[in-house]
Scaffold this active site. Structure first.
Site, PDB file in Angstrom:
ATOM      1  N   LYS A  69      36.960 -20.985 -27.912  1.00  0.00           N
ATOM      2  CA  LYS A  69      37.043 -20.031 -29.031  1.00  0.00           C
ATOM      3  C   LYS A  69      35.657 -19.667 -29.550  1.00  0.00           C
ATOM      4  O   LYS A  69      35.449 -18.559 -30.064  1.00  0.00           O
ATOM      5  CB  LYS A  69      37.944 -20.583 -30.136  1.00  0.00           C
ATOM      6  CG  LYS A  69      37.422 -21.810 -30.877  1.00  0.00           C
ATOM      7  CD  LYS A  69      36.621 -21.449 -32.119  1.00  0.00           C
ATOM      8  CE  LYS A  69      36.052 -22.694 -32.788  1.00  0.00           C
ATOM      9  NZ  LYS A  69      35.194 -22.355 -33.965  1.00  0.00           N
TER      10      LYS A  69
ATOM     11  N   GLY B 282      41.172 -27.088 -35.412  1.00  0.00           N
ATOM     12  CA  GLY B 282      41.996 -26.097 -36.083  1.00  0.00           C
ATOM     13  C   GLY B 282      41.184 -25.130 -36.918  1.00  0.00           C
ATOM     14  O   GLY B 282      39.961 -25.266 -37.056  1.00  0.00           O
TER      15      GLY B 282
ATOM     16  N   GLU C   5      27.268 -22.956 -31.663  1.00  0.00           N
ATOM     17  CA  GLU C   5      27.885 -23.721 -30.571  1.00  0.00           C
ATOM     18  C   GLU C   5      28.200 -22.837 -29.368  1.00  0.00           C
ATOM     19  O   GLU C   5      28.014 -23.233 -28.219  1.00  0.00           O
ATOM     20  CB  GLU C   5      29.166 -24.403 -31.056  1.00  0.00           C
ATOM     21  CG  GLU C   5      28.928 -25.574 -31.986  1.00  0.00           C
ATOM     22  CD  GLU C   5      28.533 -26.855 -31.264  1.00  0.00           C
ATOM     23  OE1 GLU C   5      28.166 -26.798 -30.083  1.00  0.00           O
ATOM     24  OE2 GLU C   5      28.583 -27.920 -31.904  1.00  0.00           O
TER      25      GLU C   5
ATOM     26  N   ASP D  20      42.644 -21.125 -34.578  1.00  0.00           N
ATOM     27  CA  ASP D  20      41.184 -21.190 -34.675  1.00  0.00           C
ATOM     28  C   ASP D  20      40.535 -19.974 -34.025  1.00  0.00           C
ATOM     29  O   ASP D  20      39.480 -19.497 -34.470  1.00  0.00           O
ATOM     30  CB  ASP D  20      40.685 -22.473 -34.016  1.00  0.00           C
ATOM     31  CG  ASP D  20      39.395 -22.993 -34.634  1.00  0.00           C
ATOM     32  OD1 ASP D  20      38.902 -22.361 -35.588  1.00  0.00           O
ATOM     33  OD2 ASP D  20      38.890 -24.026 -34.167  1.00  0.00           O
TER      34      ASP D  20
ATOM     35  N   HIS E   5      20.693 -37.631 -40.085  1.00  0.00           N
ATOM     36  CA  HIS E   5      19.607 -38.149 -39.233  1.00  0.00           C
ATOM     37  C   HIS E   5      18.230 -37.953 -39.853  1.00  0.00           C
ATOM     38  O   HIS E   5      17.267 -38.610 -39.457  1.00  0.00           O
ATOM     39  CB  HIS E   5      19.645 -37.463 -37.865  1.00  0.00           C
ATOM     40  CG  HIS E   5      19.272 -36.006 -37.906  1.00  0.00           C
ATOM     41  ND1 HIS E   5      17.974 -35.577 -37.752  1.00  0.00           N
ATOM     42  CD2 HIS E   5      20.014 -34.890 -38.103  1.00  0.00           C
ATOM     43  CE1 HIS E   5      17.935 -34.258 -37.849  1.00  0.00           C
ATOM     44  NE2 HIS E   5      19.158 -33.815 -38.064  1.00  0.00           N
TER      45      HIS E   5
END
Length: 329
Positions: free
Chosen positions: A189, A134, A279, A242, A34
Site C-alpha cells: 500500500k 490497518g 517507506e 489501509d 535512539h
C-alpha cells in the site's frame, strides 16, 4: 485488562501516538528513542515536539534512552521503527523476551524478507509475534479519534493479550492469523500511495486514482495469494482499508511524496519536503523483487519502482500502464 508495563521502541510519530493511546488507557509506557537528545527534549517538554508537537504525554508515559532498561522492565515489547531500521534494532535485543509485536510496515531492505522472517530467524517460528496494522494516521490516534486496527499473530493467547491492550476507548482491534497477508498489505500500500500521489500531482483526476487503487489492490492480492495469504485479508482493514486511506488522504507521507514527484519535484527535494521516512520509496524495489521471485505480475509497482530509480519519467510510466494489452478483470 490489568495495568502492565509496555516498551515502545521507536519515538517517531506512530510509535508516539500508540504510546499515548496505551498510556491513556492506564498502562505504564516507556517510549524509547535512539537519539538521547531527542529523549531528553521529550522528557523536559512532556511531548514529542519533533513529530506530534500538539500532543501532551499522559503521566504514565516515560521517554527512555536506555534500551536494555526498557527490555528489562517491560511485560510487552512493541517495535515502532522504520522497516530499514528493524533488523539492526532486532540485533540489539540481547535480553530474553517472551514475545514481540511491531507497528512497522514494510520489508527488510537487505534480504527482501518479511519482518516476521527476521524474527523467526532469531527466535524460531513458534516465538509469539503480533503485527499491528490497518488504516491509522498517528495524529488521529494521538487525539483519540475513532480508529480500527487489525492484529495478526501466531499464538492465540498472546494475540488476545495484544487485542486487549489496544481495544480501548475509541480504538477497535480485530484479530487474524494471516501474518503474511497483513505484512504484504502494509508494504504494497505504501507503493500504491506514491502512485496515487503522482497521478494527482499530474492532475490526472479521480478516474485515474480510482483505477490505481482498484488495480493496485488486484496486484496486492495476486502476490499475497501466491505467498499463501488469505483472500479476505485484502478486503479488510490491512488491505482495502489501509490502501484507501493512504491513497486518498494527504496525511499519508507516501501520497504527499508522490504528489511532489507528479508536480515535477526531484526525489531528494521531495523527501526533504516530507521530512520523515518515506517507506514506499524503499518498499517499491523490495516488493518488485518479491513479486519476481514468485512470478507475479505487478505493473503499477513495477512502474513506480522504475520511476524511483530514474529509469522512467512519471509521464512515461503512465504511458506504459495505459498501453498494456487488454485483459479480463
Amino acid at each position: 485488562m490489568k495495568t502492565t508495563t509496555i516498551a515502545i521502541l521507536g519515538a517517531g510519530s506512530w510509535g508516539t501516538a500508540v504510546a499515548v493511546h496505551l498510556a491513556h488507557a492506564g498502562h505504564h509506557v516507556m517510549l524509547w528513542g535512539h537519539d538521547p537528545q531527542h529523549v531528553l527534549n521529550m522528557t523536559k517538554e512532556q511531548r514529542n515536539q519533533k513529530y506530534l508537537a500538539d500532543v501532551h504525554f499522559p503521566p504514565t508515559l516515560s521517554p527512555m534512552a536506555d534500551l536494555n532498561e526498557c527490555l528489562h522492565l517491560a511485560n510487552y515489547v512493541i517495535i515502532a521503527v522504520p522497516s530499514h531500521a528493524f533488523a539492526s534494532l532486532l540485533a540489539k535485543i540481547n535480553q530474553p523476551i517472551t514475545s514481540l509485536a511491531w507497528l512497522t510496515k514494510g520489508v527488510d531492505p537487505n534480504s527482501h524478507a518479511l519482518l516476521s522472517q527476521l524474527v523467526a530467524n532469531k527466535w524460531g517460528t513458534s516465538f509469539p509475534i503480533a503485527i499491528i496494522s490497518g488504516p491509522s494516521f498517528a495524529h488521529e490516534v494521538a487525539h483519540f479519534l475513532p480508529t480500527a486496527l487489525v492484529i495478526a499473530g501466531n499464538e492465540p493467547t498472546y494475540l488476545r493479550d495484544m487485542r486487549a491492550l489496544f481495544h480501548q476507548g475509541n480504538m477497535r482491534a480485530y484479530c487474524t492469523d494471516d501474518i503474511i497477508g497483513v505484512q504484504l498489505c502494509g508494504a504494497v500500500k505504501n507503493v500504491l500511495a506514491i502512485a496515487c500521489g503522482i497521478s494527482d500531482g499530474l492532475n490526472y483526476g479521480s478516474n485515474a486514482k480510482a483505477a490505481l487503487i482498484t488495480r493496485g489492490l488486484a496486484e496486492m492480492r495476486r502476490l499475497g495469494l501466491q505467498m499463501g495469504a488469505r483472500p479476505e485479508t485484502f478486503m479488510g482493514l490491512a488491505g482495502m482499508g489501509d490502501l484507501v486511506l493512504s491513497c486518498t488522504d494527504d496525511q499519508s507521507r507516501n501520497r504527499r511524496f508522490g504528489l511532489q514527484i507528479g508536480q515535477g519535484v526531484n526525489l531528494i527535494d521531495a523527501e526533504k519536503y516530507i521530512g520523515q521516512v518515506i517507506e514506499g520509496r524503499y518498499n517499491a524495489a523490495q516488493v518488485c523483487t518479491i513479486a519476481a521471485q514468485h512470478h507475479v505480475d505487478m505493473p503499477i509497482c513495477k512502474e513506480v519502482s522504475a520511476l524511483l530509480q530514474g529509469k522512467v519519467t512519471a509521464q512515461q510510466a503512465v504511458i506504459h500502464l495505459m498501453s498494456r494489452p487488454p485483459r479480463e478483470e
